[in-house]
Scaffold this active site. Structure first.
Site, mmCIF file in Angstrom:
data_model
loop_
_atom_site.group_PDB
_atom_site.id
_atom_site.type_symbol
_atom_site.label_atom_id
_atom_site.label_comp_id
_atom_site.label_asym_id
_atom_site.label_seq_id
_atom_site.Cartn_x
_atom_site.Cartn_y
_atom_site.Cartn_z
ATOM 1 N N GLU A 103 0.810 -1.115 0.097
ATOM 2 C CA GLU A 103 -0.115 0.050 0.008
ATOM 3 C C GLU A 103 0.950 1.220 0.262
ATOM 4 O O GLU A 103 0.481 2.165 -0.701
ATOM 5 C CB GLU A 103 -0.998 -0.162 1.288
ATOM 6 C CG GLU A 103 -2.073 -1.098 1.134
ATOM 7 C CD GLU A 103 -2.961 -1.256 2.112
ATOM 8 O OE1 GLU A 103 -2.567 -1.690 3.420
ATOM 9 O OE2 GLU A 103 -4.079 -0.890 1.973
ATOM 10 N N GLU A 123 -3.619 -9.789 3.470
ATOM 11 C CA GLU A 123 -4.480 -9.223 4.990
ATOM 12 C C GLU A 123 -5.634 -10.415 4.950
ATOM 13 O O GLU A 123 -5.707 -10.793 6.090
ATOM 14 C CB GLU A 123 -5.171 -7.774 4.685
ATOM 15 C CG GLU A 123 -4.139 -6.771 5.050
ATOM 16 C CD GLU A 123 -3.458 -6.343 3.799
ATOM 17 O OE1 GLU A 123 -3.269 -7.091 2.643
ATOM 18 O OE2 GLU A 123 -2.755 -5.246 3.712
HETATM 19 N N1 3HC Z 1 4.174 -7.567 11.802
HETATM 20 C C1 3HC Z 1 4.873 -8.187 12.847
HETATM 21 N N2 3HC Z 1 5.846 -9.164 12.759
HETATM 22 C C2 3HC Z 1 6.190 -9.635 11.684
HETATM 23 C C3 3HC Z 1 5.293 -9.476 10.577
HETATM 24 C C4 3HC Z 1 4.337 -8.432 10.611
HETATM 25 N N3 3HC Z 1 3.489 -8.089 9.609
HETATM 26 N N4 3HC Z 1 5.801 -10.283 9.450
HETATM 27 C C5 3HC Z 1 6.722 -10.995 9.984
HETATM 28 N N5 3HC Z 1 6.876 -10.840 11.355
HETATM 29 C C6 3HC Z 1 7.867 -11.378 12.270
HETATM 30 C C7 3HC Z 1 7.547 -12.747 12.276
HETATM 31 O O1 3HC Z 1 6.742 -12.885 13.403
HETATM 32 C C8 3HC Z 1 8.912 -13.090 12.747
HETATM 33 O O2 3HC Z 1 9.229 -13.079 14.001
HETATM 34 P P1 3HC Z 1 9.856 -13.925 14.919
HETATM 35 O O3 3HC Z 1 11.552 -13.861 14.412
HETATM 36 O O4 3HC Z 1 9.965 -13.285 16.291
HETATM 37 O O5 3HC Z 1 9.364 -15.325 15.038
HETATM 38 C C9 3HC Z 1 9.977 -12.583 11.822
HETATM 39 O O6 3HC Z 1 9.105 -11.183 11.545
HETATM 40 C C10 3HC Z 1 10.373 -13.241 10.654
HETATM 41 O O7 3HC Z 1 9.100 -13.660 9.972
HETATM 42 P P2 3HC Z 1 9.256 -15.149 9.265
HETATM 43 O O8 3HC Z 1 9.517 -15.996 10.303
HETATM 44 O O9 3HC Z 1 7.746 -15.448 8.876
HETATM 45 O O10 3HC Z 1 10.140 -14.965 8.049
HETATM 46 P P3 3HC Z 1 10.035 -15.360 6.619
HETATM 47 O O11 3HC Z 1 11.369 -14.870 6.011
HETATM 48 O O12 3HC Z 1 9.852 -16.770 6.536
HETATM 49 O O13 3HC Z 1 8.617 -14.707 5.983
HETATM 50 C C11 3HC Z 1 7.312 -12.794 5.515
HETATM 51 C C12 3HC Z 1 8.729 -13.348 6.049
HETATM 52 C C13 3HC Z 1 7.178 -13.001 4.184
HETATM 53 C C14 3HC Z 1 7.350 -11.364 5.697
HETATM 54 C C15 3HC Z 1 6.189 -13.507 6.375
HETATM 55 O O14 3HC Z 1 6.515 -13.234 7.977
HETATM 56 C C16 3HC Z 1 4.929 -12.820 6.205
HETATM 57 O O15 3HC Z 1 4.413 -13.171 5.253
HETATM 58 N N6 3HC Z 1 4.345 -11.763 7.288
HETATM 59 C C17 3HC Z 1 3.221 -11.315 7.277
HETATM 60 C C18 3HC Z 1 2.786 -10.476 6.068
HETATM 61 C C19 3HC Z 1 1.509 -9.947 6.275
HETATM 62 O O16 3HC Z 1 0.525 -10.590 6.555
HETATM 63 N N7 3HC Z 1 1.389 -8.523 6.310
HETATM 64 C C20 3HC Z 1 0.087 -7.654 6.172
HETATM 65 C C21 3HC Z 1 -0.046 -7.286 7.509
HETATM 66 S S1 3HC Z 1 -1.529 -6.355 7.747
HETATM 67 C C22 3HC Z 1 -1.457 -5.008 7.057
HETATM 68 O O17 3HC Z 1 -0.355 -4.782 6.473
HETATM 69 C C23 3HC Z 1 -2.681 -4.185 7.131
HETATM 70 C C24 3HC Z 1 -2.497 -3.061 6.360
HETATM 71 O O18 3HC Z 1 -3.270 -3.036 5.222
HETATM 72 C C25 3HC Z 1 -3.018 -1.686 6.988
#
Ligand code: 3HC
Ligand code: NAI
Length: 695
Positions: A103, A123
């Site tokens: 975004e 999301e």
């Molecule tokens: N917020 C907080 N922590 C997050 C995060 C996020 N969005 N994304 C990842 N993390 C943290 C994980 O919990 C993990 O923490 P830890 O080491 O303490 O366990 C660390 O980052 C590393 O994450 P992964 O182990 O998952 O690492 P990978 O390299 O395998 O994957 C990733 C990375 C592809 C970024 C995956 O973590 C992921 O898919 N994250 C979520 C993405 C997501 O859902 N984003 C949307 C959020 S909602 C949003 O943006 C709303 C908006 O519209 C307003």
């Protein structure tokens, strides 16, 4: 400093630095806004670059902040300021630009990415919708249909696809910061017009887009049955098409604010973190070096062995297969060939890819051919004598640091390991059927298994695209043992008065992909029969036992493979149809057991099936076989398709309230007997007002 500010000539670069994934915490939002304002105020700055430090752009909003009171500045406002900038703003994307990250990029006027960039709005997967203008801007940029698909599935697209869709203006190789500056120079030199997506019309908005919306609704209600967020994002896309930009954004924000505290979103956030937690084993330090995994071998090319060999080939790892006879090996290879053919037919892989993968699978003439394998996975018959024989031979043939793994479903890994002189190298790697599809890998740690071997198994899970969850040894380990309690009750319910399709319907409506009887028909009644025989020796004489499935087995009703099991199947169909013949078998079985059949309500069916699994899960936890309740949940999500929006059975029990669950378990204990002995952990938590998964 969460957002670093730098100037190179007329170009300012804002670099987000919030490890590990540059989530948009309040400090990052502030830093981004402050950096933007500084660049706008600086007369010498003509263009602005936004990028991430490290290997990612931005992984989205900080999920840990959800559920806490929102803190200014809101992301949607920061993005509005970026979009309003009179100076061109360029997003330079490496790694992921997800959710709020994409975004931010959509608020920028130009977007470039490296070949490894991945862009998406995931999301819905955490029960919400894009709340910072993504719902409204993405269709303006790429059109309604692709935008809908991306938002409803939540799946990211890779750089090449993003370029094709028009999300990325360019893909750049080399140093991203330098490339971004060069791109900015060109934008300035060519006086390229600033494109503010929020001010653009949606292509196709005056066309027949309602059909697209309906098609996505149908798809989402099938693929994410019971889940609210995909339907909500579709509502909001429809608003984005019909309402002015600002009004649509306001409406989306209203919806996301409702979703964030919802039960489903909480459960999905829980599942997200549970999955990450599952990768951590307390006594194995994060840096523990795994052993090499360059070449593999599989023993047995039956249902599981063939699927496991495919997992390796799919991951590009060469694998040799050893069978007990040339015919069995050919049969296994033919099965693999057929599965790859089907993947080609369904368009999942190309013909060249099929050849490449098949080329990675080789026959092993004997144990001496396994000497160089880094890992061997045994998937031979489920008999201890067979397993011990195989492992003794592996011990003699394999190189010193090879990992020797068994795919056993129930047998004692320690006893298997004792057949070798290197129990530290032996581990259970329990794949789920079909092995090349199911994402769970239950990693069973024996008492002598080395830490580096556990770390290797975890690394292997990642390489194969699986979710690895580590547990200890017990009969059936964590997943099958806890599920076994559910199937046991399902069978008793049928003996007491319910019919298979009634039990299955309750669990299906709860959100399970199939009920236990449909699953039994798929897995094979003969397979279940063999499992029950493996318990015969240890089953207490006074223990209640349902003989009904054995009656079906005796009738040759092995399930789908024979067209008859708990259900009947029309030729070529997988649709389970209730069968009067089975009903007759059931009624007779009840009678033979001296049971007077009664009407059983849906609530009892659900409670009996799921409380049994939860009570068993609590015992498993207390024994230390599972490290944490959330590990049990992750196993159910990936091994059995438990509805993710309910978190998992242990989380679900918490939402029901452990007091209520414990009351139910006590009642069933009184009515049903020893199977229902309450787990002491459940009792303690219920009495203290605690929960399995909080904290
Ligand atoms: N917020 C907080 N922590 C997050 C995060 C996020 N969005 N994304 C990842 N993390 C943290 C994980 O919990 C993990 O923490 P830890 O080491 O303490 O366990 C660390 O980052 C590393 O994450 P992964 O182990 O998952 O690492 P990978 O390299 O395998 O994957 C990733 C990375 C592809 C970024 C995956 O973590 C992921 O898919 N994250 C979520 C993405 C997501 O859902 N984003 C949307 C959020 S909602 C949003 O943006 C709303 C908006 O519209 C307003
Ligand atoms: P299967 O009967 O389909 O295949 C077993 C294969 O092993 C046969 O092809 C047989 O010829 C071969 N084999 C037997 N002894 C051998 C030996 N000594 N050396 C080499 N090959 C030998 O069985 P399936 O279902 O593939 O199960 C294999 C193992 O996987 C079992 O331990 C089972 O418990 C486990 N498992 C099975 C699951 C399933 O759903 N079928 C799920 C998870 C684990």
């Amino acid at each position: 400093m969460t957002v670093a500010y730098a100037e190179h000539g007329s170009i300012a670069t804002l670099t987000l630095d919030n490890p590990p994934v540059n989530a948009l915490s309040v400090a990052v939002r502030q830093g981004l806004r402050d950096g933007l304002r500084r660049a706008l105020a600086e007369p010498t700055v003509a263009a602005i670059i936004v990028m991430g430090k490290g290997r990612n752009f931005i992984a989205g909003a900080d999920i840990r902040e959800f559920g806490r009171p929102p803190q200014p500045p809101r992301l949607v406002e920061v993005i509005a300021e970026i979009e309003a900038s009179a100076k061109p703003v360029i997003a330079a994307i490496d790694g992921v630009a997800l959710g709020g990250g994409l975004e931010v990029a959509l608020g920028c006027h130009f977007r470039i990415g490296t070949p490894r960039a991945q862009l998406g709005l995931p999301e819905v997967k955490i029960g919400i919708i894009p709340g910072a203008g993504g719902v409204e801007r993405l269709p303006r940029l790429i059109g309604i249909e692709p935008a809908l698909k991306m938002m409803v599935s939540g799946d990211p697209v890779r750089a090449a696809k993003a370029k094709e869709l028009g999300i990325l203006d360019a893909i750049v190789e080399g140093d991203l910061a330098a490339e971004a500056r060069a791109f900015a120079e060109r934008v300035l030199a060519e006086k390229r017009p600033i494109r503010r997506l929020g001010q653009m019309p949606i292509p196709g908005a005056d066309g027949d887009w309602r059909q697209l919306i309906e098609a996505q609704r149908k798809l989402a209600s099938k693929q994410n049955r019971g889940q609210i967020s995909p339907q909500k994002v579709i509502d909001c896309v429809a608003n984005a098409i019909t309402l002015p930009f600002d009004q649509a954004v306001a409406e989306t924000i209203r919806v996301i604010n409702e979703l964030i505290p919802s039960e489903q979103a909480k459960a999905l956030r829980y599942a997200f973190f549970a999955e990450r937690e599952a990768g951590k084993v307390p006594d194995i330090e994060a840096g523990t070096a795994p052993r090499p995994l360059r070449g593999a071998a599989v023993i047995g090319a039956g249902t599981m062995g063939a699927g496991i060999a495919m997992c390796f080939a799919d991951a590009g790892i060469p694998v040799r297969i050893l069978e007990s006879s040339a015919e069995a090996l050919e049969k296994g290879l033919a099965r693999i060939g057929k599965l790859y053919d089907e993947m080609v037919q369904k368009g999942r892989i190309g013909a060249a890819e099929r050849e490449k993968r098949l080329g990675l699978i080789a026959k092993a003439a004997g144990y001496e051919a396994l000497g160089e394998a880094d890992i061997v996975i045994e998937a031979a018959f489920e008999e201890m004598a067979v397993k011990r024989d195989v492992f003794a031979k592996l011990d003699a043939a394999c190189k010193r640091d090879a990992v020797l793994a068994s795919n056993t479903s129930y047998l004692d890994i320690n006893e298997i390991a004792a057949a070798t002189r290197r129990p530290e190298s032996v581990i259970g790697l329990h794949f789920f059927s079909p092995a090349n599809v199911m994402k769970l890998l239950e990693i069973v740690r024996g008492k002598a298994t080395g830490k580096d071997v556990v770390a290797t198994a975890q690394a292997l899970a990642k390489m194969l695209g699986k979710v690895g969850v580590v547990c200890g040894v017990c009969h059936g380990f964590v997943a099958n043992r806890s599920r076994g309690a559910m199937t046991r009750e399902a069978n008793f319910l049928v003996d007491e008065g319910a019919l298979p399709h009634e039990v299955d319907r309750v669990l299906y409506e709860f959100g399970m992909p199939m009920g236990p009887f449909a699953v039994a028909d798929l897995a094979g009644i003969d397979v279940g029969w063999r499992v029950r025989r493996s318990f015969d020796a240890t089953r207490r004489k006074d223990e209640r036992y349902s003989p009904t499935a054995d009656r079906l087995y005796e009738l040759g009703r092995y399930g789908q493979k024979t067209g008859k099991g708990w259900y009947r199947y029309e030729p070529g169909s997988r649709t389970p149809l209730p069968d009067p013949e089975v009903e007759a078998v059931i009624l007779k079985s009840s009678k033979d057991q001296g049971i007077t059949r009664r009407a059983i309500g849906e609530d009892e069916i659900l409670a009996r099936c799921l409380y049994a699994a939860v009570n068993e899960g609590a015992k498993i936890l207390e024994e230390g076989v599972a490290l944490r309740a959330s590990d049990i949940d992750v196993m159910w999500l990936y091994g059995f398709g438990f509805p993710r929006w309910r978190g998992g059975p242990m989380y679900w029990a918490d939402t029901v309230g452990l007091g209520k669950v414990y009351d139910g378990v006590q009642r069933f204990h009184r009515e049903q007997g020893t199977f229902w002995t309450p787990a002491p952990l459940l009792r303690r938590l219920a009495e203290s007002g605690g929960s399995f998964t909080a904290g």
